[in-house]
Design a protein around this motif. Structure first.
Motif, PDB file in Angstrom:
ATOM      1  N   TYR B  15       0.818  -1.220   0.000  1.00  0.00           N
ATOM      2  CA  TYR B  15       0.000   0.000   0.000  1.00  0.00           C
ATOM      3  C   TYR B  15       0.850   1.268   0.000  1.00  0.00           C
ATOM      4  O   TYR B  15       0.485   2.268  -0.586  1.00  0.00           O
ATOM      5  CB  TYR B  15      -0.877   0.062   1.265  1.00  0.00           C
ATOM      6  CG  TYR B  15      -2.006  -0.920   1.380  1.00  0.00           C
ATOM      7  CD1 TYR B  15      -2.093  -2.068   0.596  1.00  0.00           C
ATOM      8  CD2 TYR B  15      -3.020  -0.695   2.315  1.00  0.00           C
ATOM      9  CE1 TYR B  15      -3.136  -2.955   0.742  1.00  0.00           C
ATOM     10  CE2 TYR B  15      -4.073  -1.585   2.468  1.00  0.00           C
ATOM     11  CZ  TYR B  15      -4.127  -2.715   1.688  1.00  0.00           C
ATOM     12  OH  TYR B  15      -5.156  -3.591   1.851  1.00  0.00           O
ATOM     13  N   PHE B 109      -2.457   2.534  -7.299  1.00  0.00           N
ATOM     14  CA  PHE B 109      -3.073   1.566  -6.389  1.00  0.00           C
ATOM     15  C   PHE B 109      -4.203   0.837  -7.106  1.00  0.00           C
ATOM     16  O   PHE B 109      -5.131   1.475  -7.601  1.00  0.00           O
ATOM     17  CB  PHE B 109      -3.618   2.314  -5.166  1.00  0.00           C
ATOM     18  CG  PHE B 109      -3.964   1.425  -4.005  1.00  0.00           C
ATOM     19  CD1 PHE B 109      -2.975   0.833  -3.245  1.00  0.00           C
ATOM     20  CD2 PHE B 109      -5.295   1.183  -3.666  1.00  0.00           C
ATOM     21  CE1 PHE B 109      -3.289   0.028  -2.155  1.00  0.00           C
ATOM     22  CE2 PHE B 109      -5.618   0.377  -2.582  1.00  0.00           C
ATOM     23  CZ  PHE B 109      -4.609  -0.202  -1.831  1.00  0.00           C
ATOM     24  N   ARG B 110      -4.122  -0.482  -7.155  1.00  0.00           N
ATOM     25  CA  ARG B 110      -5.122  -1.280  -7.864  1.00  0.00           C
ATOM     26  C   ARG B 110      -5.444  -2.561  -7.101  1.00  0.00           C
ATOM     27  O   ARG B 110      -4.721  -2.965  -6.208  1.00  0.00           O
ATOM     28  CB  ARG B 110      -4.586  -1.673  -9.251  1.00  0.00           C
ATOM     29  CG  ARG B 110      -4.365  -0.506 -10.203  1.00  0.00           C
ATOM     30  CD  ARG B 110      -5.647   0.070 -10.712  1.00  0.00           C
ATOM     31  NE  ARG B 110      -5.421   1.215 -11.568  1.00  0.00           N
ATOM     32  CZ  ARG B 110      -5.700   1.235 -12.892  1.00  0.00           C
ATOM     33  NH1 ARG B 110      -6.221   0.182 -13.475  1.00  0.00           N
ATOM     34  NH2 ARG B 110      -5.474   2.321 -13.593  1.00  0.00           N
ATOM     35  N   ARG B 111      -6.516  -3.178  -7.537  1.00  0.00           N
ATOM     36  CA  ARG B 111      -6.866  -4.512  -7.096  1.00  0.00           C
ATOM     37  C   ARG B 111      -5.917  -5.488  -7.805  1.00  0.00           C
ATOM     38  O   ARG B 111      -5.772  -5.397  -9.034  1.00  0.00           O
ATOM     39  CB  ARG B 111      -8.269  -4.790  -7.595  1.00  0.00           C
ATOM     40  CG  ARG B 111      -9.201  -5.483  -6.677  1.00  0.00           C
ATOM     41  CD  ARG B 111     -10.460  -5.721  -7.484  1.00  0.00           C
ATOM     42  NE  ARG B 111     -11.597  -5.114  -6.844  1.00  0.00           N
ATOM     43  CZ  ARG B 111     -12.626  -5.814  -6.352  1.00  0.00           C
ATOM     44  NH1 ARG B 111     -12.653  -7.123  -6.452  1.00  0.00           N
ATOM     45  NH2 ARG B 111     -13.629  -5.208  -5.781  1.00  0.00           N
ATOM     46  N   ILE B 121     -10.062  -9.513  -0.787  1.00  0.00           N
ATOM     47  CA  ILE B 121      -9.612  -8.819  -1.997  1.00  0.00           C
ATOM     48  C   ILE B 121      -8.179  -8.359  -1.753  1.00  0.00           C
ATOM     49  O   ILE B 121      -7.883  -7.752  -0.724  1.00  0.00           O
ATOM     50  CB  ILE B 121     -10.509  -7.603  -2.300  1.00  0.00           C
ATOM     51  CG1 ILE B 121     -11.964  -8.040  -2.460  1.00  0.00           C
ATOM     52  CG2 ILE B 121     -10.025  -6.885  -3.566  1.00  0.00           C
ATOM     53  CD1 ILE B 121     -12.961  -6.880  -2.436  1.00  0.00           C
ATOM     54  N   TYR B 123      -5.075  -6.044  -2.645  1.00  0.00           N
ATOM     55  CA  TYR B 123      -4.724  -4.772  -3.289  1.00  0.00           C
ATOM     56  C   TYR B 123      -3.210  -4.615  -3.388  1.00  0.00           C
ATOM     57  O   TYR B 123      -2.453  -5.335  -2.733  1.00  0.00           O
ATOM     58  CB  TYR B 123      -5.300  -3.599  -2.490  1.00  0.00           C
ATOM     59  CG  TYR B 123      -6.816  -3.521  -2.535  1.00  0.00           C
ATOM     60  CD1 TYR B 123      -7.452  -2.883  -3.590  1.00  0.00           C
ATOM     61  CD2 TYR B 123      -7.595  -4.090  -1.535  1.00  0.00           C
ATOM     62  CE1 TYR B 123      -8.827  -2.810  -3.645  1.00  0.00           C
ATOM     63  CE2 TYR B 123      -8.981  -4.033  -1.580  1.00  0.00           C
ATOM     64  CZ  TYR B 123      -9.595  -3.387  -2.633  1.00  0.00           C
ATOM     65  OH  TYR B 123     -10.960  -3.321  -2.694  1.00  0.00           O
TER      66      TYR B 123
ATOM     67  N   ASP C  49     -11.788  -0.252  -8.224  1.00  0.00           N
ATOM     68  CA  ASP C  49     -13.023  -0.270  -7.447  1.00  0.00           C
ATOM     69  C   ASP C  49     -13.070   0.989  -6.586  1.00  0.00           C
ATOM     70  O   ASP C  49     -12.199   1.878  -6.693  1.00  0.00           O
ATOM     71  CB  ASP C  49     -13.161  -1.561  -6.619  1.00  0.00           C
ATOM     72  CG  ASP C  49     -12.076  -1.734  -5.563  1.00  0.00           C
ATOM     73  OD1 ASP C  49     -11.437  -0.730  -5.172  1.00  0.00           O
ATOM     74  OD2 ASP C  49     -11.866  -2.878  -5.106  1.00  0.00           O
ATOM     75  N   ILE C  51     -12.397   1.486  -3.570  1.00  0.00           N
ATOM     76  CA  ILE C  51     -11.220   1.681  -2.723  1.00  0.00           C
ATOM     77  C   ILE C  51     -10.034   2.206  -3.537  1.00  0.00           C
ATOM     78  O   ILE C  51      -9.392   3.195  -3.154  1.00  0.00           O
ATOM     79  CB  ILE C  51     -10.854   0.367  -1.997  1.00  0.00           C
ATOM     80  CG1 ILE C  51     -11.913   0.044  -0.941  1.00  0.00           C
ATOM     81  CG2 ILE C  51      -9.458   0.447  -1.391  1.00  0.00           C
ATOM     82  CD1 ILE C  51     -11.712  -1.288  -0.226  1.00  0.00           C
ATOM     83  N   THR C  52      -9.750   1.572  -4.676  1.00  0.00           N
ATOM     84  CA  THR C  52      -8.558   1.996  -5.434  1.00  0.00           C
ATOM     85  C   THR C  52      -8.716   3.424  -5.949  1.00  0.00           C
ATOM     86  O   THR C  52      -7.765   4.206  -5.924  1.00  0.00           O
ATOM     87  CB  THR C  52      -8.278   1.056  -6.629  1.00  0.00           C
ATOM     88  OG1 THR C  52      -9.331   1.152  -7.588  1.00  0.00           O
ATOM     89  CG2 THR C  52      -8.146  -0.389  -6.191  1.00  0.00           C
ATOM     90  N   PRO C  83     -16.483  -2.371  -1.884  1.00  0.00           N
ATOM     91  CA  PRO C  83     -16.148  -3.719  -2.352  1.00  0.00           C
ATOM     92  C   PRO C  83     -16.563  -4.823  -1.383  1.00  0.00           C
ATOM     93  O   PRO C  83     -16.890  -5.921  -1.811  1.00  0.00           O
ATOM     94  CB  PRO C  83     -14.633  -3.667  -2.505  1.00  0.00           C
ATOM     95  CG  PRO C  83     -14.331  -2.226  -2.750  1.00  0.00           C
ATOM     96  CD  PRO C  83     -15.323  -1.472  -1.924  1.00  0.00           C
ATOM     97  N   TYR C  84     -16.532  -4.528  -0.101  1.00  0.00           N
ATOM     98  CA  TYR C  84     -16.973  -5.521   0.884  1.00  0.00           C
ATOM     99  C   TYR C  84     -18.338  -5.109   1.427  1.00  0.00           C
ATOM    100  O   TYR C  84     -18.593  -3.917   1.657  1.00  0.00           O
ATOM    101  CB  TYR C  84     -16.024  -5.557   2.075  1.00  0.00           C
ATOM    102  CG  TYR C  84     -14.678  -6.205   1.834  1.00  0.00           C
ATOM    103  CD1 TYR C  84     -14.508  -7.583   2.010  1.00  0.00           C
ATOM    104  CD2 TYR C  84     -13.570  -5.450   1.488  1.00  0.00           C
ATOM    105  CE1 TYR C  84     -13.265  -8.181   1.826  1.00  0.00           C
ATOM    106  CE2 TYR C  84     -12.326  -6.035   1.292  1.00  0.00           C
ATOM    107  CZ  TYR C  84     -12.178  -7.405   1.469  1.00  0.00           C
ATOM    108  OH  TYR C  84     -10.950  -7.996   1.293  1.00  0.00           O
ATOM    109  N   VAL C  92      -8.601   0.603   4.399  1.00  0.00           N
ATOM    110  CA  VAL C  92      -7.634   0.431   3.306  1.00  0.00           C
ATOM    111  C   VAL C  92      -7.136   1.805   2.864  1.00  0.00           C
ATOM    112  O   VAL C  92      -5.940   2.026   2.685  1.00  0.00           O
ATOM    113  CB  VAL C  92      -8.265  -0.314   2.105  1.00  0.00           C
ATOM    114  CG1 VAL C  92      -7.214  -0.544   1.020  1.00  0.00           C
ATOM    115  CG2 VAL C  92      -8.884  -1.631   2.522  1.00  0.00           C
TER     116      VAL C  92
END
Lengths: 384, 131, 348
Positions: B15, B109-111, B121, B123, C49, C51-52, C83-84, C92
């Protein structure tokens, strides 16, 4: 240290062996090696296997292999160094005999890969890379070697066709290997039109998913002489490691571990590259064979591609590479590969490599590599 | 699939790009290490890797491992960041025809992947072209 | 003085045109484009998503704010596409920014108004002196059911705002909230797509709440439409913001800088906040800006911002919203869009 000889070898066919289990594959190759050697007992054994746990869900392979070989109670050791597991089993067996600890040692390698689905096998092989910082991001082994290939092409002008020529040459050799998974010839055009796996590498640049096993029996040279066996001596061995991550190496096209392991073996055998009659090397991908020949000192850095193109690595060439067909044509049951290389050398030295025989071969070298080159084991053999 | 704890442990790197700099020779390690591979020192100070750099080599993965099946084909590369640190990752938001050695990229920042439909999930960073 | 000290926007590069969607469902694209004033919308890639996008928009906001992220005392994400279902998005975000551990966080949901709710709360905590800096983010990767009218507009994007008491780029002059209970749009637990009340979402829902909130804040602050250089209304389609502006007495020039929907779509919680970012990108010191959100369910948050001299120093420190919207676009065909948005049934 005592001089060590290889007195027997055995191998299974390589391929998608749907009716053969992990344990039976190993046992078949080991029994063939024992029969070939004529010994009536073995005192210790090493089993090279990359990932019976991931591919088959079976760990504790050393005990299982000894049990099914009818050798329960003897010391049995499973060796793992990714795709170099077989070569490392060979080295450890050599050390045990050379040290005087035991006289008759079996070294084997096995992998049962088709009990996994394609993506599962891809994942399993990927565990030889850095799980947290390479695999986490989606890299695969074809992907890592594709990164090497791209860098090699950029730096040295190696061509896509030269990569293909490695596969074409190995298939030509493998077409005459009765144990090969893909014993047929292919063309440069066929490679260039085959399905893309990891750009620029296509499926015919990649060694396949293979089931198979190989084994060899080692003993002191003095004992081999008493047994009346042709003497095939281990005269050099080397083993070196490098960074687990490809990106941590100064030059991603240079296989330092292979260079160092080769240097050790050459020094121990008191040989130089030009003394070696042929090589069995780790061509898991076409680019690997090019990088390996550079690290072994057969050509200058960056000259691997032109050497292949000039036919120098063919059986009749200046330094024949992979008369067996290599991993590409023969198949690559990862843990077995290092021992299968030894098998080929013994067959060549005995003059039993029909159709792919290297004439008058007396000195040969194996190079077996793990991961993207993070470990390498080398051996040099001499026929007396 | 990483377990939740295994994923969680790497969060400072994934992160926030946290690294360590050897106080002996200045070499930067990503991820941080306990001993310097260059000078053998065990003393480090916290730092962060540079967030942009250039592509050293690249590929496009067409045959992915299980967790990435839905993402294929995708580009990956080794990038030399502006501080000299090299890392491996996906190159996204970039047409495959525009991939090139030397191309400038930055971290975003990505999944990365996910543990099926119901699991954690994951990241982290990917590379995107520097515009 | 409390206000916005940094702002940032994030929009995925993928787009799909109204025609491409209309082609699949056999609908009349020209009438959609004319009637709803929609041309195309943003589409998140599978690795983007809420979050990102929130992380990237917030990093841009931090760049403009020029603060140490460890001093962010609260971080809120408003979204209807967290996402959740259970596990915060905000943790996050805060972790990625380096705002943990001394940070309060919460995930908010109120259809398209969750973003301004976050702004409302973060701003208030700063004003109350509870925290030094507060972060409010509106972000969504909204889904419209295939073939539903919402599919033409439901889009993805994020806007982030950092609030503080010093170095403001826009000072908060007034806030106001107007809210009633109204089932005009909803998504039940475990349902993949939302449902809505059709034309009921217009007059009694969107228009009633926005006009009430706008009139309420102007009355409270003693202002009228001519006092504002710019106004941003929630933008579920292209038409509604102009129509509500006309009802309230605002002209096109006041609305246009924050009107992104024709090329962006409706980014739900990110919609009016993204409009504020593009307006700040062009605003001059002294300009007064009115922001009125709308979230189904239903309610509106209203804010009056007065732009300061510092805007000229910070706006170039991060990408401008119109630039993000207009450059590096990639157009998807419906099949790829359906794959990206998980609209295709695959074998388990």
């Amino acid at each position: 240290m005592r001089d060590v000889a290889v007195i027997g070898v055995g191998i299974t066919p390589f391929g998608e062996l749907w009716n053969k289990s992990l344990r039976n594959l190993f046992t078949e190759a080991a029994l063939a090696a024992i029969d070939d050697s004529g010994v009536d007992r073995i005192q210790s054994m090493y089993v090279g296997c990359m990932s019976s746990g991931l591919f088959v869900g079976q760990e504790h392979l050393a005990a299982l292999a000894a049990d099914y070989l009818g050798q329960r109670h003897i010391p049995s050791t499973r060796v793992e160094s990714a795709c170099a597991s077989g070569g490392l089993a060979m080295r450890l067996g050599y050390m045990e005999v050379a040290s005087g600890m035991n006289d008759v040692v079996l070294v084997g390698g096995v992998e049962k890969m088709t009990d996994s689905t394609g993506p599962e096998a891809t994942f399993g092989l990927g565990t030889a890379a850095d799980q947290e910082y390479e695999c986490y991001h989606g890299i695969t082994f074809p992907g890592l070697y594709a990164l090497i290939a791209r860098a090699h092409m950029e730096k040295y002008g190696t061509t896509r066709e030269q990569l293909a020529m490695v596969a074409v040459k190995n298939h030509k050799n493998g077409a005459n290997n009765p144990n090969a998974q893909y014993p047929f010839e292919i063309t440069v055009d066929g490679v260039l039109k085959s399905v893309m796996i990891a750009d620029p590498l296509r499926i015919l640049d990649c060694s396949p998913i293979t089931d198979g096993a190989a084994a060899a029996i080692l003993c002191p040279v003095d004992m081999a002489k008493k047994l009346g066996k042709p003497i095939i001596k281990v005269i050099g061995t080397g083993h070196a490691t490098d960074t687990i991550q490809l990106c941590d190496r100064d030059d991603p096209t240079w296989l330092e571990a292979t260079y160092l392991a080769a240097k050790q073996a050459y020094a121990m055998a008191d040989k130089k590259p030009s003394d070696i009659d042929f090589f069995e090397v780790h061509d898991c991908f076409t680019i690997a064979e090019i990088c390996v020949m550079e690290a072994l000192g057969l050509v200058d850095k960056g000259k691997g591609g032109p050497a292949v193109e000039a036919g120098k690595t063919a059986i009749e060439g200046k330094f024949p590479i992979n008369p067996s067909g290599g991993l590409k044509s023969k198949g690559h049951p990862v843990g077995a590969t290092g021992i299968a290389q030894v098998y080929e050398i013994v067959k060549q030295f005995r003059g039993e490599a029909e159709g792919r025989q290297v004439k008058n071969a007396r000195i040969a070298m194996t190079q077996n590599m793990g991961g993207s080159g993070a470990s390498t084991v080398t051996h040099i053999f001499e026929r007396e | 699939m990483p377990t939740p704890s295994r994923y969680w442990r790497e969060i400072p790197q994934r992160y926030r790009y946290e690294a360590s700099r050897c106080t002996g020779c200045g070499k930067i390690f990503f991820p941080p290490r306990l001993v310097c591979s260059a000078c053998g020192s065990r003393e480090f100070e916290p730092t962060k890797i540079a967030e942009a750099g250039k592509v050293m080599t690249y590929t496009v993965i067409h045959t992915p491992p299980q967790p990435f099946v839905d993402q294929a084909p995708y580009a990956m590369g080794i990038v030399e960041l502006d501080d000299g640190v090299r890392i491996t990752g996906q190159i996204v938001d970039c047409d495959f025809s525009e991939l090139a050695v030397g191309k400038r990229v930055r971290l975003e920042f990505r999944r990365i992947s996910q543990d099926g439909k119901a699991g954690v999930i994951f990241y982290g960073y990917k590379f995107v072209p520097e515009i | 003085m409390v206000g916005i000290i940094g702002y940032g926007a994030y929009i995925p590069r993928n787009r799909i045109k109204v025609e491409e969607i209309a082609k699949v469902w056999g609908t009349d694209a020209p009438s959609y484009k004319r009637g709803l004033m929609l041309e195309e919308k943003s589409v998140p890639a599978p690795d983007q998503d809420t979050i990102t996008m929130s992380v990237e928009a917030s990093r841009r906001a931090i760049r403009r704010a020029g603060i140490n992220p460890a001093e962010i005392g609260a971080a809120y994400i408003g979204s209807e596409s967290h996402p959740y279902a259970v596990k915060p998005s905000g943790t996050v975000l805060a972790e990625a920014l380096g705002a943990t551990p001394e940070c309060h966080t919460a995930d908010l949901e109120f259809a398209c108004k969750a973003g301004t709710e976050c702004m409302f709360i973060a701003l208030s905590l700063v004003e109350a002196g509870r925290i030094k800096y507060g972060l409010g983010v509106g972000a969504d990767t909204s889904q419209g059911a295939p073939g539903d009218a919402l599919e033409y507009s439901a889009a993805a994007g994020a806007a982030a705002f950092i609030f503080g008491k010093e170095n403001c780029v826009a000072v908060s002059e007034e806030t106001y909230a107007y809210m009633t209970d109204m089932p005009d749009f909803w998504r039940r637990e475990y349902q993949y797509y939302p449902q809505h009340g059709g034309r009921f979402t217009g007059e009694p829902a969107y228009f009633t709440h926005i006009t009430a909130a706008a009139r309420g804040i102007m009355k409270k602050s003693g202002t009228s439409p001519k006092d504002f250089a710019y106004v941003i209304f929630h933008q579920p389609n292209g038409k509604f913001p102009f129509k509500v502006g006309q009802i309230l007495g605002f002209n096109k020039a006041q609305i246009e800088p924050g009107w992104l929907v024709n090329k962006l779509g409706n980014t739900y919680s990110g919609s009016s906040p993204l409009g504020l970012t593009s307006t700040l990108d062009i605003a001059k010191p002294g300009d007064r800006i009115l922001l009125v959100s709308y979230g189904s369910g239903a309610g509106s948050d209203a804010f009056i911002w007065k732009v300061t001299d510092r805007i000229d120093e910070v706006r170039d420190l991060a990408p401008k919203t119109r630039d993000i919207l207009d450059t590096n676009k990639k157009y998807l065909e419906y099949g790829e869009y359906a794959k990206f948005r998980h609209k295709i049934l695959k074998a388990e």
